[in-house]
Write a protein that holds these residues in place. Structure first.
Motif, PDB file in Angstrom:
ATOM      1  N   ARG A  15     -34.341  69.345 -28.855  1.00 34.99           N
ATOM      2  CA  ARG A  15     -35.537  68.844 -29.549  1.00 34.99           C
ATOM      3  C   ARG A  15     -36.781  69.571 -29.063  1.00 34.99           C
ATOM      4  O   ARG A  15     -37.653  69.924 -29.873  1.00 34.99           O
ATOM      5  N   ARG A  16     -36.878  69.793 -27.775  1.00 36.62           N
ATOM      6  CA  ARG A  16     -38.062  70.502 -27.257  1.00 36.62           C
ATOM      7  C   ARG A  16     -38.122  71.920 -27.814  1.00 36.62           C
ATOM      8  O   ARG A  16     -39.217  72.413 -28.132  1.00 36.62           O
ATOM      9  N   PRO A  51     -36.476  68.350 -38.740  1.00 36.31           N
ATOM     10  CA  PRO A  51     -36.324  67.046 -39.412  1.00 36.31           C
ATOM     11  C   PRO A  51     -34.989  66.379 -39.115  1.00 36.31           C
ATOM     12  O   PRO A  51     -34.929  65.168 -38.859  1.00 36.31           O
ATOM     13  N   ALA A  52     -33.901  67.153 -39.122  1.00 31.86           N
ATOM     14  CA  ALA A  52     -32.584  66.570 -38.847  1.00 31.86           C
ATOM     15  C   ALA A  52     -32.522  66.008 -37.431  1.00 31.86           C
ATOM     16  O   ALA A  52     -31.967  64.918 -37.215  1.00 31.86           O
ATOM     17  N   HIS A  53     -33.072  66.729 -36.472  1.00 31.22           N
ATOM     18  CA  HIS A  53     -33.021  66.259 -35.084  1.00 31.22           C
ATOM     19  C   HIS A  53     -33.937  65.059 -34.863  1.00 31.22           C
ATOM     20  O   HIS A  53     -33.623  64.178 -34.056  1.00 31.22           O
ATOM     21  N   LEU A  54     -35.048  65.007 -35.586  1.00 29.08           N
ATOM     22  CA  LEU A  54     -35.904  63.825 -35.493  1.00 29.08           C
ATOM     23  C   LEU A  54     -35.180  62.597 -36.036  1.00 29.08           C
ATOM     24  O   LEU A  54     -35.196  61.525 -35.415  1.00 29.08           O
ATOM     25  N   GLU A 108     -27.077  62.589 -52.107  1.00 29.56           N
ATOM     26  CA  GLU A 108     -28.084  62.959 -51.114  1.00 29.56           C
ATOM     27  C   GLU A 108     -28.344  61.745 -50.229  1.00 29.56           C
ATOM     28  O   GLU A 108     -28.551  60.641 -50.717  1.00 29.56           O
ATOM     29  N   PRO A 109     -28.326  61.927 -48.911  1.00 28.88           N
ATOM     30  CA  PRO A 109     -28.515  60.784 -48.017  1.00 28.88           C
ATOM     31  C   PRO A 109     -29.944  60.274 -48.014  1.00 28.88           C
ATOM     32  O   PRO A 109     -30.903  61.019 -48.249  1.00 28.88           O
ATOM     33  N   THR A 110     -30.075  58.990 -47.760  1.00 31.38           N
ATOM     34  CA  THR A 110     -31.378  58.391 -47.520  1.00 31.38           C
ATOM     35  C   THR A 110     -31.372  57.748 -46.142  1.00 31.38           C
ATOM     36  O   THR A 110     -30.324  57.553 -45.528  1.00 31.38           O
ATOM     37  N   TYR A 111     -32.556  57.419 -45.652  1.00 39.32           N
ATOM     38  CA  TYR A 111     -32.722  56.858 -44.315  1.00 39.32           C
ATOM     39  C   TYR A 111     -33.678  55.679 -44.408  1.00 39.32           C
ATOM     40  O   TYR A 111     -34.637  55.684 -45.198  1.00 39.32           O
ATOM     41  N   VAL A 112     -33.433  54.675 -43.570  1.00 44.45           N
ATOM     42  CA  VAL A 112     -34.214  53.454 -43.643  1.00 44.45           C
ATOM     43  C   VAL A 112     -34.234  52.794 -42.265  1.00 44.45           C
ATOM     44  O   VAL A 112     -33.341  53.027 -41.442  1.00 44.45           O
ATOM     45  N   LEU A 113     -35.251  51.984 -42.018  1.00 46.20           N
ATOM     46  CA  LEU A 113     -35.336  51.267 -40.748  1.00 46.20           C
ATOM     47  C   LEU A 113     -34.160  50.302 -40.607  1.00 46.20           C
ATOM     48  O   LEU A 113     -33.819  49.578 -41.545  1.00 46.20           O
ATOM     49  N   VAL A 114     -33.567  50.279 -39.425  1.00 46.63           N
ATOM     50  CA  VAL A 114     -32.441  49.382 -39.170  1.00 46.63           C
ATOM     51  C   VAL A 114     -32.850  47.935 -39.401  1.00 46.63           C
ATOM     52  O   VAL A 114     -32.106  47.148 -39.990  1.00 46.63           O
ATOM     53  N   LEU A 173     -43.621  68.869 -40.083  1.00 43.86           N
ATOM     54  CA  LEU A 173     -42.354  69.496 -39.727  1.00 43.86           C
ATOM     55  C   LEU A 173     -41.968  70.499 -40.800  1.00 43.86           C
ATOM     56  O   LEU A 173     -42.141  70.237 -41.995  1.00 43.86           O
ATOM     57  N   ASP A 174     -41.444  71.630 -40.384  1.00 37.85           N
ATOM     58  CA  ASP A 174     -40.978  72.638 -41.339  1.00 37.85           C
ATOM     59  C   ASP A 174     -39.675  72.129 -41.959  1.00 37.85           C
ATOM     60  O   ASP A 174     -38.662  71.984 -41.263  1.00 37.85           O
ATOM     61  N   PRO A 175     -39.679  71.847 -43.247  1.00 37.94           N
ATOM     62  CA  PRO A 175     -38.462  71.306 -43.882  1.00 37.94           C
ATOM     63  C   PRO A 175     -37.293  72.278 -43.869  1.00 37.94           C
ATOM     64  O   PRO A 175     -36.150  71.868 -44.064  1.00 37.94           O
TER      65      PRO A 175
END
Length: 357
Positions: free
Chosen positions: A106-107, A154-157, A177-183, A147-149
């Motif tokens: 990540r760094r 983005p994937a690591h974040l 296509e995947p989506t993401y959401v708060l647990v 973030l550079d798409p």
């Protein structure tokens, strides 16, 4: 000590994996082996097929939408499908370990601690409903994190946010296509277990779905250090066995599972990812065919727990064609029942095609 031949060990593992196809729900199939690899959505559906009866690919997608199962980063820090009621303790045990291991990468990608804090704070506001990765990147920019798409940042974040229990995968779009959401929005409040309790549960569930196995197998499958795997196994009731000439364990008092018929396993099936190696299941001379490079695990023809060849689905127009390629002189048994079931699962006509070449 009970002694199992190599053949008996393979058969016992295939049965433990639920490859008799007796589960009647997606969550039940997933729960049997704790988790199913999920970085490839189509392969993930096929892994459910060989562990269930009567379900279709659409049922897998529905189970995701209805929050019966959820995809997130788990074993080995990679994407897996979990039963929703296993999410809290599995991610609570594995997430912190893999989040810490991912810090150097990540760094390198510019995701230092200050950037992570700013981004995850913004995610608490913008990911209250399912968003695609592109949608999240766009909204993060409006909150001061650009973030550079085209990069891996983005994937690591997203992986970091999932491993720390903030995000999970939501329903896929119509184009997969995947989506993401708060647990907290998707699954509600989650409770982690104390580490020793979680390790014991992981070991018990792993053996139920993979045994006979060793601490090294559990460590390789989970990605945890072997010392933690040993702690988990020491905390549960096991029975020592000799499996294919190696000291292993099974769950004490476990009645065993129905024998598995010949199956057409998809890419990345749990049967080929559940142990520290595949030498018992895959003839050494053909290991390079199954492990095609870059971590890519090919679809396999499984007979009594032994991989005897590969297969490919030609997914153009109906009828879809299954092309089989045996290993050397190996004999692939009649697969018409499997092809019929594959067609039923996909709701397409499936027929035998010419051998791969």
């Amino acid at each position: 000590m009970r002694r199992l031949t190599a053949t008996q060990t393979r058969q016992a593992r295939a049965a433990a994996q639920g490859l008799a196809g007796r589960a009647t729900t997606v969550a039940g199939a997933v729960r049997k082996v704790v988790a199913l690899q999920a970085q490839d959505v189509r392969a993930n559906r096929l892994a459910v097929r060989v562990r269930t009866t009567g379900l279709t690919a659409a049922d897998v997608d529905a189970a995701c939408r209805h929050r019966e199962v959820v995809r997130t980063w788990a074993m080995r820090g990679t994407l897996h499908m979990l039963a929703a009621d296993d999410f809290g303790w599995v991610t609570g045990l594995l997430g912190p370990y893999f989040a810490a291991r991912g810090a150097p990468r990540r760094r390198q990608l510019g995701l230092d601690e200050a950037t992570l804090e700013r981004a995850t704070t913004a995610l608490d506001t913008i990911a209250t409903t399912p968003l695609t990765r592109a949608g999240i990147v766009e909204r993060l920019a409006g909150h001061g994190t650009v973030l550079d798409p085209r990069s891996q940042a983005p994937a690591h974040l997203l992986a970091y946010a999932a491993l720390t229990g903030q995000l999970c995968r939501g329903p896929d779009t119509a184009k997969d296509e995947p989506t993401y959401v708060l647990v907290r929005e998707w699954l509600g409040a989650q409770r982690a277990l104390a580490e020793d309790e979680a390790l014991a549960r992981l070991a018990e569930r792993y053996l139920a779905g993979h045994g006979p196995a060793t601490a090294a197998d559990l460590a390789a499958w989970s990605g945890l250090p072997v010392g933690r795997a040993k702690r988990g196994l020491a905390a549960i009731h096991t029975e020592p066995v000799e499996a294919a000439g190696e000291a292993a364990v099974v769950l004490a008092g476990h009645a065993g599972d129905p024998p598995a018929p010949s199956r057409l396993l998809g890419h990345f099936d749990a049967y080929l990812l559940g142990y520290r190696g595949r030498a018992l299941a895959v003839p050494q001379a053909h290991a390079h065919v199954i492990q095609a490079g870059g971590g890519f695990v090919m679809p396999a023809v499984l007979v009594a727990g032994q991989v005897v060849g590969t297969w490919r689905l030609r997914s153009t127009m109906d009828p879809m064609r299954v092309e089989l390629e045996p290993f050397g002189e190996s004999r692939i048994p009649d697969t018409r029942n499997e092809m019929a079931d594959l067609g039923r699962f996909l709701r397409r006509q499936v027929v035998a095609g010419k051998p791969m070449g």
